[in-house]
Design a protein around this motif. Structure first.
Motif, PDB file in Angstrom:
ATOM      1  N   GLY A 148       0.800  -1.214   0.000  1.00  0.00           N
ATOM      2  CA  GLY A 148       0.000   0.000   0.000  1.00  0.00           C
ATOM      3  C   GLY A 148       0.835   1.266   0.000  1.00  0.00           C
ATOM      4  O   GLY A 148       0.462   2.262  -0.644  1.00  0.00           O
ATOM      5  N   TYR A 149       1.973   1.255   0.722  1.00  0.00           N
ATOM      6  CA  TYR A 149       2.782   2.466   0.808  1.00  0.00           C
ATOM      7  C   TYR A 149       3.457   2.836  -0.514  1.00  0.00           C
ATOM      8  O   TYR A 149       4.027   3.918  -0.651  1.00  0.00           O
ATOM      9  CB  TYR A 149       3.832   2.346   1.921  1.00  0.00           C
ATOM     10  CG  TYR A 149       4.770   1.166   1.802  1.00  0.00           C
ATOM     11  CD1 TYR A 149       5.930   1.243   1.034  1.00  0.00           C
ATOM     12  CD2 TYR A 149       4.506  -0.033   2.474  1.00  0.00           C
ATOM     13  CE1 TYR A 149       6.793   0.168   0.932  1.00  0.00           C
ATOM     14  CE2 TYR A 149       5.367  -1.116   2.379  1.00  0.00           C
ATOM     15  CZ  TYR A 149       6.497  -1.009   1.604  1.00  0.00           C
ATOM     16  OH  TYR A 149       7.350  -2.079   1.501  1.00  0.00           O
ATOM     17  N   LEU A 150       3.396   1.918  -1.513  1.00  0.00           N
ATOM     18  CA  LEU A 150       3.965   2.226  -2.825  1.00  0.00           C
ATOM     19  C   LEU A 150       2.897   2.470  -3.892  1.00  0.00           C
ATOM     20  O   LEU A 150       3.224   2.851  -5.011  1.00  0.00           O
ATOM     21  CB  LEU A 150       4.881   1.078  -3.287  1.00  0.00           C
ATOM     22  CG  LEU A 150       6.186   0.883  -2.521  1.00  0.00           C
ATOM     23  CD1 LEU A 150       6.974  -0.275  -3.114  1.00  0.00           C
ATOM     24  CD2 LEU A 150       7.032   2.150  -2.542  1.00  0.00           C
ATOM     25  N   GLN A 151       1.630   2.248  -3.541  1.00  0.00           N
ATOM     26  CA  GLN A 151       0.578   2.341  -4.546  1.00  0.00           C
ATOM     27  C   GLN A 151       0.515   3.731  -5.174  1.00  0.00           C
ATOM     28  O   GLN A 151       0.273   3.871  -6.376  1.00  0.00           O
ATOM     29  CB  GLN A 151      -0.786   1.979  -3.935  1.00  0.00           C
ATOM     30  CG  GLN A 151      -0.961   0.496  -3.645  1.00  0.00           C
ATOM     31  CD  GLN A 151      -1.123  -0.350  -4.918  1.00  0.00           C
ATOM     32  OE1 GLN A 151      -1.095   0.157  -6.028  1.00  0.00           O
ATOM     33  NE2 GLN A 151      -1.269  -1.643  -4.725  1.00  0.00           N
ATOM     34  N   THR A 152       0.698   4.764  -4.371  1.00  0.00           N
ATOM     35  CA  THR A 152       0.612   6.125  -4.919  1.00  0.00           C
ATOM     36  C   THR A 152       1.842   6.485  -5.742  1.00  0.00           C
ATOM     37  O   THR A 152       1.826   7.469  -6.477  1.00  0.00           O
ATOM     38  CB  THR A 152       0.443   7.150  -3.791  1.00  0.00           C
ATOM     39  OG1 THR A 152       1.532   7.017  -2.862  1.00  0.00           O
ATOM     40  CG2 THR A 152      -0.881   6.937  -3.061  1.00  0.00           C
ATOM     41  N   ASN A 153       2.915   5.702  -5.611  1.00  0.00           N
ATOM     42  CA  ASN A 153       4.146   5.981  -6.357  1.00  0.00           C
ATOM     43  C   ASN A 153       4.189   5.287  -7.711  1.00  0.00           C
ATOM     44  O   ASN A 153       4.962   5.682  -8.588  1.00  0.00           O
ATOM     45  CB  ASN A 153       5.370   5.510  -5.562  1.00  0.00           C
ATOM     46  CG  ASN A 153       5.517   6.190  -4.229  1.00  0.00           C
ATOM     47  OD1 ASN A 153       4.689   6.021  -3.360  1.00  0.00           O
ATOM     48  ND2 ASN A 153       6.576   6.975  -4.061  1.00  0.00           N
TER      49      ASN A 153
END
Length: 499
Positions: free
Chosen positions: A174-179
């Motif tokens: 999840g912490y990379l989804q916006t990237n």
């Protein structure tokens, strides 16, 4: 530095500390994995058929479980694909990774709730290890592109089916989804050329800092991107781009051209993911080789390549391997693959820790005359000559010519697509041949003994290999051009693209 980059550093330090615990005791880690696998699968059909309940040692295992390829294991896999539970591993697979087989058409490789997290963990730890070693973490604050297959999944007997990269796309933390780039809609485009063009359009004005993909397809993306930006270098389009993650092929044949397109040298991380498991990754920017993942739910076996086709070849565990020798890699996994010959060959460059390089494919070699030339040898010979003659190589493959014109000796036929041709093609070819003779004594004996003549090079037109892959239905994604073949199938098709 953004909050993600700041937080990634202590997380990376903690992860590397955890890795170091099994890294120093890889043989013990493998023995523990072995026991866990046998115990977990004892009640499956495969476990009952092979008397797992009576297996106490690796020697017991070797007596009761033969080495198999996909065709040999297919009767079990077919039951699993049809929805039967408890066949190769308890329950049903979470996914089936669809790959292309050479003899069996489509292959279905199981991914289980136990095995899939190891794929995610392997990719994550490769990046965290890099952060810890280099201190470079800024890339996690920017955009990242993963050139991968479509995430659209189909269903077979209630099991989701797709390409490995498409399956993994559903499990990006999840912490990379916006990237991550490109968008889900763009990732779903099936036609590779349309997809790459759309990705170039969509990402042109983004803050791209990391890209992951197979080198020739990344090169295609960069060229489309550069054309859209008025032929700018990639470093001038993405000013913060600094990390390339790749796997599946040796980067060195592509490095010069890719870095010319980028306009600078960038850091790179090599990973070794397969549908069957995430096997290894580059854990150091200064040491050669990839760290073999000894605690990733896989028990490895190694067969000396010269014995592979023997009736009873040696099967070695990790503690028995030697550095500098080529081995065929055999897997036993928490996805239910047993004595499974993956088809790759590897060589250990270190045993403290256990690091490997991938040297080729067990079926991708040339031995039409007994020379058994492998991928590692041809790649090294080509790169040596390219460096000496200032040549740029886009793609290449090699095949034997066993039926030359009347009166001529047979030879190895090279098909090379150049980004920059050498000034003297004849001397360039002789330089490759000389290096190859130094690396392979059997090939040298055939040249000296006038059984073979020195190799012959054909220059392939720009875009020729991509056109060949397209007509084969294998353009883009995880598809790769075989470096070597012991037959003429690829060579015959490439005749249409010779300059």
């Amino acid at each position: 530095m953004g909050i993600k980059a700041v937080l990634s550093k202590p997380f990376a330090a903690w992860t590397v500390w955890r890795i170091s615990k099994w890294k120093k005791n890889a043989v013990a880690a493998q023995e523990q994995v072995f026991r866990q696998l046998i115990a977990a699968a004892a009640g499956t059909q495969f476990g009952r058929d092979h008397r797992f309940s009576s297996i106490n040692t690796y020697d017991d295992f070797k007596r009761q479980v033969p080495v198999r390829d996909y065709e040999d294991l297919k009767p079990y896999i077919d039951k699993m694909v049809h929805g039967d539970p408890d066949i190769l591993w308890p329950g049903k697979p979470a996914y089936l990774a669809k790959t292309s087989g050479t003899t069996s058409g489509t292959k279905y490789i199981p991914l289980t709730k136990e095995s899939l997290p190891e794929h995610i963990k392997g990719a994550r730890n490769a990046l965290l290890t890099y952060i810890h070693e280099t201190g470079k973490a800024d890339f996690v604050d920017g955009k990242m592109i993963f050139l991968q297959g479509s995430p659209i999944l189909q269903q077979k007997a209630g099991i989701s089916v797709g390409r490995l990269s498409g399956i993994v796309a559903h499990h990006v933390p999840g912490y990379l989804q916006t990237n991550r780039l490109p968008s889900y809609e763009t990732n779903c485009i099936e036609d590779w050329e349309t997809k790459v063009e759309t990705i170039a359009k969509e990402t042109l004005h983004e803050d791209l800092r990391l890209i992951s993909g197979i080198p020739p397809w990344v090169q295609m993306y960069f060229e489309r991107l550069s054309a859209r930006a008025g032929n700018k270098k990639i470093k001038d389009i993405f000013r913060n781009f600094g990390l390339f993650v790749y796997g599946g092929v040796n980067f060195e044949p592509y490095r010069a051209r890719l870095e010319e397109t980028i306009g600078k040298r960038v850091d790179s991380i090599e990973i070794y993911p397969a549908s069957e498991g995430f096997i290894a990754y580059q854990d150091s920017q200064t040491e050669k080789g990839l760290l073999l993942l000894a605690d990733a739910g896989m028990f490895y076996e190694f067969i000396p390549t010269e014995e592979y086709y023997n009736e009873n070849p040696s099967r070695l565990s990790l503690k028995e391997v030697e550095t500098g020798k080529n081995y065929a890699l055999v897997l036993n996994t928490n996805a239910g693959l047993w004595g499974y010959s993956i088809g790759d060959t590897v060589k250990f460059v270190s045993k403290n820790p256990y690091r490997i390089v991938v040297t080729g494919r067990i079926k991708h070699y040339i031995s039409a005359f007994g020379e058994h030339v492998i991928g590692e040898e041809v790649e090294a010979a080509l790169m040596d000559a390219a460096g000496r003659f200032g040549a740029g190589v886009t793609e290449f493959t090699v095949a034997p010519q066993v039926n030359p014109p009347a009166g001529a000796l047979p030879y190895h036929e090279w098909f090379i697509e150049f980004s920059k041709e050498p000034a003297d093609m004849e001397k360039f070819g002789l330089a490759i041949d000389e290096t190859l003779q130094k690396k392979n004594v059997y090939y040298a004996d055939l040249i000296v003994g006038k059984i073979l003549q020195p190799l012959v090079i054909h220059s392939v037109a720009a875009g020729g290999f991509a056109s060949y892959m397209k007509q084969e239905g294998k353009l883009g994604g995880q598809n790769k051009v075989p470096r070597l073949a012991n037959d003429r199938k690829i060579a015959a098709a490439l005749q249409n693209f010779i300059r």
